[in-house]
Design a protein around this motif. Sequence first.
Motif, short mmCIF file in Angstrom:
data_model
loop_
_atom_site.label_atom_id
_atom_site.label_comp_id
_atom_site.label_asym_id
_atom_site.label_seq_id
_atom_site.Cartn_x
_atom_site.Cartn_y
_atom_site.Cartn_z
N LYS A 1 -62.90 118.34 69.65
CA LYS A 1 -63.48 119.61 69.21
C LYS A 1 -63.10 119.99 67.78
CE LYS A 1 -63.81 121.60 73.82
NZ LYS A 1 -62.63 121.10 74.59
N LEU A 2 -62.07 119.35 67.25
CA LEU A 2 -61.64 119.71 65.89
C LEU A 2 -61.67 118.49 65.00
CD1 LEU A 2 -58.46 121.96 66.29
CD2 LEU A 2 -60.75 122.64 65.59
N LEU A 3 -61.96 118.71 63.71
CA LEU A 3 -61.90 117.61 62.77
C LEU A 3 -60.47 117.12 62.67
CD1 LEU A 3 -64.10 118.76 59.77
CD2 LEU A 3 -64.79 117.72 61.91
N LEU A 4 -60.35 115.82 62.36
CA LEU A 4 -59.03 115.20 62.26
C LEU A 4 -58.26 115.69 61.06
CD1 LEU A 4 -59.89 111.47 62.86
CD2 LEU A 4 -58.92 113.07 64.49
N ASN B 1 -59.02 116.56 69.73
CA ASN B 1 -59.79 115.84 68.71
C ASN B 1 -61.26 115.72 69.03
OD1 ASN B 1 -57.74 115.46 66.87
ND2 ASN B 1 -56.98 113.64 67.92
N HIS C 1 -61.32 123.83 58.54
CA HIS C 1 -62.04 123.60 57.29
C HIS C 1 -62.89 124.81 56.89
CE1 HIS C 1 -64.65 122.34 60.56
NE2 HIS C 1 -65.70 122.41 59.77
N LYS D 1 -61.56 126.53 63.29
CA LYS D 1 -61.91 125.36 62.48
C LYS D 1 -61.11 125.42 61.18
CE LYS D 1 -66.60 125.03 64.35
NZ LYS D 1 -66.56 123.77 65.11
#
Lengths: 366, 207
Positions: A157-160, A155, A114, A112
């Motif tokens: 599974k992961l933030l943009l 996309n 972030h 992730k």
Amino acid sequence: MSTFGTTRHHSPAVQNYSNRDRVTNYHTALFRRLTWDGTVPLEIRVDPKELPANSERGLECYYIQAPRVSYLPLLMPEIRRFFNELVFDETAAMELKDDEWWFETAEGTLLKWHWPIGLIYDNHSISLSTKPSSSRSSSKPASLRLTLHLASPPNDKLLLAPTPEACKIAFMGQLKEADFIRWGNTKRITGLKQQEQDGLWEGIKEHNFDDYWRVASKVTPTTGSHRAQSPGPPPSSASMHTRPPSADPAGPSERDGAYNVRSVPVRLYLSDGPVMQDLVPPLLEDGTPHTLRHYLTSHLPLLFPPQPPAPPPSRSNPHPRPPPVQDLAYPLIQGIPAPLESEMAWLGACLAGADGWVNICVGLRT
Amino acid sequence: MLTRSEFDRACKDLIAKYASISHSLATSPMKGWSWNEHSSVSGFGYMSRDVTRLKRVPSIDDPDFCMSDTAEPDEATMNTSIEHEIFTCRQYIVFSATFQVPCFYFNVYNSGGTPLSLDGMLETTLFRPYVVESTDRTSFSIGQHRAPFPLLSQGDHPTLGTPCWYFHPCETEVAVGELMAEKSESNTSDLIETWICVLGSVVDLRI
């Protein structure tokens, strides 16, 4: 303050406080510095299937000692420069898009972007702890081996958009949530001038401790204040205790002290399952400090069994101690297996990440 | 502010209450929700439902025109108009551990199952007009000038861990607080209903 301006005119009580305060502040600053300077080893390889044509294959691994408090989007320019200059063919490099990169661990776990890098690393360490032990005996921390993908991020599974701008917004959001958890409002952070708020992120980007803490010290609780009922030893001005005795007069940081928060911003990570977040009052109902042991026992009683009480005193055992408890797991904070006697409020003031959160990763003991 | 168990209780009460109330335009925001738990850990329950949304048709002649303000399109119109693309909006009502209030998470998918971008979602009938017109739009959030948190941004679903769009809970908390203060007796289940009504001013929750 005395108008004569020398310490001789201060009352002894205030002078004692400032000595102890200095000692306390020294320890707080020390741990904050150690946390800030913490780094983890990363080994980055581009997915061989995605290496553009004409790439220099002998050099395809990039090693970096990454700050725990930093973020993957902030490392990307340096990583990209390495691959563009030394590995990729020029034309291929031009075609790669700036925000379509994504990382996986060697075991196939999506990273992730972030999350702070220290959290990513510790989370990986605990996931290894759940697997049969093979290579965990070395004393040096193992490199986190990562596969870098250059296109088609998942996309779902992961933030943009893992850009530094999006990362800054996510970071500021976490800081404000931490502020809210502590005080029930975000006034301390939102009350900062915009330039100061931006200064926090600049400190992270440039990895500059002084720039970051110049602003953060205004909004992060300190351990300089006294607690309601300290069970500590009697005061001694020669003592190097980090906890001031309860007889101290209230200092300037009393109101914003670590033990006066409503709740400490803490998140708990297991290798499976959702991230746990709950209220963590600094003091328990009986007025004693909330310890890590108490927190872990109340949330994960199977891994951290409650300590049974000491048996009643008897003639043969007039001072009985409670039987030792076998913990099945250990808490990792900033990469350190933290002692269970640690106080949650102290952790919040001294070992939190730069986003204000104490991230506790729980690994299993073999 | 709610506790986790008050949230859980209130959601289950809402689902039970509306199971026996008939569907109408007014009740539809409260209907169709189901309760879900994490497969192995308790205390992470949330509500979810899937609804259909269409592409918003802006009319250049009428600046105030917005499909979400008109009556629901009737069957005949939908079947004969091939230009209407159908989107699925997966909606969640979760508990925000930080703010201790309900929070609205969602994703919008096209008929092929691909999640829409922020711009794509703003073109559907999901949002009320003022959201579309908000300042500070990026590809990953919609902000409001000088507000501490973005109005709309992406985050991980607290139970599923997958990326979802969500409206920042601060907005709805204040409004709900004011509404609840006016009610003489507030059951916690009323709080969720009231909260859904307030949310309805931002998102079209009718089905």
